[in-house]
Scaffold this motif. Structure first.
Motif, PDB file in Angstrom:
ATOM      1  N   SER A  29       0.827  -1.217   0.000  1.00  0.00           N
ATOM      2  CA  SER A  29       0.000   0.000   0.000  1.00  0.00           C
ATOM      3  C   SER A  29       0.859   1.265   0.000  1.00  0.00           C
ATOM      4  O   SER A  29       0.662   2.170   0.809  1.00  0.00           O
ATOM      5  CB  SER A  29      -0.956   0.008   1.189  1.00  0.00           C
ATOM      6  OG  SER A  29      -1.896  -1.019   1.083  1.00  0.00           O
ATOM      7  N   VAL A  30       1.798   1.300  -0.929  1.00  0.00           N
ATOM      8  CA  VAL A  30       2.663   2.472  -1.031  1.00  0.00           C
ATOM      9  C   VAL A  30       1.825   3.685  -1.447  1.00  0.00           C
ATOM     10  O   VAL A  30       0.773   3.542  -2.089  1.00  0.00           O
ATOM     11  CB  VAL A  30       3.835   2.240  -2.017  1.00  0.00           C
ATOM     12  CG1 VAL A  30       4.729   1.117  -1.558  1.00  0.00           C
ATOM     13  CG2 VAL A  30       3.348   1.993  -3.411  1.00  0.00           C
ATOM     14  N   VAL A  34      -1.857   3.933  -3.511  1.00  0.00           N
ATOM     15  CA  VAL A  34      -3.052   4.439  -2.831  1.00  0.00           C
ATOM     16  C   VAL A  34      -3.611   5.641  -3.596  1.00  0.00           C
ATOM     17  O   VAL A  34      -4.831   5.751  -3.809  1.00  0.00           O
ATOM     18  CB  VAL A  34      -2.748   4.801  -1.362  1.00  0.00           C
ATOM     19  CG1 VAL A  34      -3.923   5.501  -0.714  1.00  0.00           C
ATOM     20  CG2 VAL A  34      -2.373   3.549  -0.572  1.00  0.00           C
ATOM     21  N   ALA A  35      -2.735   6.527  -4.055  1.00  0.00           N
ATOM     22  CA  ALA A  35      -3.171   7.703  -4.818  1.00  0.00           C
ATOM     23  C   ALA A  35      -3.839   7.289  -6.124  1.00  0.00           C
ATOM     24  O   ALA A  35      -4.869   7.859  -6.511  1.00  0.00           O
ATOM     25  CB  ALA A  35      -1.989   8.623  -5.093  1.00  0.00           C
ATOM     26  N   LEU A  36      -3.275   6.293  -6.790  1.00  0.00           N
ATOM     27  CA  LEU A  36      -3.882   5.804  -8.034  1.00  0.00           C
ATOM     28  C   LEU A  36      -5.264   5.225  -7.762  1.00  0.00           C
ATOM     29  O   LEU A  36      -6.213   5.484  -8.499  1.00  0.00           O
ATOM     30  CB  LEU A  36      -2.987   4.758  -8.693  1.00  0.00           C
ATOM     31  CG  LEU A  36      -3.565   4.090  -9.949  1.00  0.00           C
ATOM     32  CD1 LEU A  36      -3.791   5.125 -11.055  1.00  0.00           C
ATOM     33  CD2 LEU A  36      -2.655   2.985 -10.428  1.00  0.00           C
ATOM     34  N   PHE A  37      -5.384   4.444  -6.703  1.00  0.00           N
ATOM     35  CA  PHE A  37      -6.683   3.855  -6.362  1.00  0.00           C
ATOM     36  C   PHE A  37      -7.699   4.937  -6.021  1.00  0.00           C
ATOM     37  O   PHE A  37      -8.867   4.833  -6.388  1.00  0.00           O
ATOM     38  CB  PHE A  37      -6.522   2.861  -5.208  1.00  0.00           C
ATOM     39  CG  PHE A  37      -6.701   1.438  -5.630  1.00  0.00           C
ATOM     40  CD1 PHE A  37      -6.007   0.928  -6.707  1.00  0.00           C
ATOM     41  CD2 PHE A  37      -7.570   0.606  -4.949  1.00  0.00           C
ATOM     42  CE1 PHE A  37      -6.175  -0.383  -7.102  1.00  0.00           C
ATOM     43  CE2 PHE A  37      -7.741  -0.701  -5.344  1.00  0.00           C
ATOM     44  CZ  PHE A  37      -7.043  -1.195  -6.419  1.00  0.00           C
ATOM     45  N   LEU A  47      -6.207  -2.832  -2.231  1.00  0.00           N
ATOM     46  CA  LEU A  47      -4.841  -2.944  -2.754  1.00  0.00           C
ATOM     47  C   LEU A  47      -4.120  -4.225  -2.325  1.00  0.00           C
ATOM     48  O   LEU A  47      -3.615  -4.955  -3.180  1.00  0.00           O
ATOM     49  CB  LEU A  47      -4.018  -1.723  -2.346  1.00  0.00           C
ATOM     50  CG  LEU A  47      -4.161  -0.504  -3.234  1.00  0.00           C
ATOM     51  CD1 LEU A  47      -3.502   0.704  -2.584  1.00  0.00           C
ATOM     52  CD2 LEU A  47      -3.553  -0.766  -4.585  1.00  0.00           C
ATOM     53  N   PRO A  48      -4.038  -4.533  -1.020  1.00  0.00           N
ATOM     54  CA  PRO A  48      -3.322  -5.755  -0.641  1.00  0.00           C
ATOM     55  C   PRO A  48      -3.974  -7.016  -1.207  1.00  0.00           C
ATOM     56  O   PRO A  48      -3.279  -7.956  -1.602  1.00  0.00           O
ATOM     57  CB  PRO A  48      -3.375  -5.756   0.889  1.00  0.00           C
ATOM     58  CG  PRO A  48      -3.651  -4.342   1.269  1.00  0.00           C
ATOM     59  CD  PRO A  48      -4.437  -3.744   0.147  1.00  0.00           C
ATOM     60  N   SER A  87     -11.522   1.168 -15.692  1.00  0.00           N
ATOM     61  CA  SER A  87     -11.506   2.207 -14.666  1.00  0.00           C
ATOM     62  C   SER A  87     -10.774   3.446 -15.160  1.00  0.00           C
ATOM     63  O   SER A  87     -11.216   4.577 -14.942  1.00  0.00           O
ATOM     64  CB  SER A  87     -10.852   1.693 -13.389  1.00  0.00           C
ATOM     65  OG  SER A  87     -11.582   0.617 -12.868  1.00  0.00           O
ATOM     66  N   SER A  88      -9.664   3.246 -15.829  1.00  0.00           N
ATOM     67  CA  SER A  88      -8.880   4.355 -16.357  1.00  0.00           C
ATOM     68  C   SER A  88      -9.673   5.140 -17.397  1.00  0.00           C
ATOM     69  O   SER A  88      -9.680   6.380 -17.392  1.00  0.00           O
ATOM     70  CB  SER A  88      -7.587   3.807 -16.967  1.00  0.00           C
ATOM     71  OG  SER A  88      -6.811   4.823 -17.516  1.00  0.00           O
TER      72      SER A  88
END
Length: 132
Positions: A29-30, A34-37, A47-48, A87-88
């Protein structure tokens, strides 16, 4: 047979590298992950889960045998990539970001196709040796 194995391992090695490089930041969870999610509108607690799923898929593809598990791993990688691309697109990311997804699809397809070519040629040569 040797050419098929070489091509298979090139595609598979690149696919494993791509998915492996993507899984580690997810598991940890770098901040960038996290910012991308958050940009995509997903909760960071996924994420994990996705990172571990990618690692399990890598293991499934690399470990010999277990053909049904390999099929599911290839399907999982395809679902992961398709979901990420959708999603993108949904959040309005530019089309230039699709190159990553196209490369991913090519690697999945190449590894999958050559996995089956390798398996089929191995079973044919095994059948030939039994009949002689």
């Amino acid at each position: 047979m040797k050419k098929t194995k070489i091509i298979y391992w090139i595609f598979t090695g690149l696919l494993v590298a791509l998915m492996g490089i993507g899984s580690i930041p997810d598991i940890l969870s770098v901040p960038n992950a996290v910012a991308l999610f958050e940009h995509l509108g997903y909760p960071s607690y996924l994420l994990p889960f996705l990172g571990v799923a990618k690692l399990l898929g890598i293991v499934a593809i690399l470990v010999p045998g277990f053909p049904r598990v390999k099929e599911w791993a290839y399907a999982g990688f395809t679902f992961d990539l398709t979901g990420a691309m959708y999603s993108s697109i949904s959040v309005g990311d530019p089309a230039s970001s699709w190159l990553f997804f196209i490369i991913g699809y090519i690697l999945i397809a190449g590894s999958y196709i050559y996995h089956h070519k390798k398996s089929n040629s191995a079973s044919v040569s095994h059948d030939d040796s039994l009949s002689t």
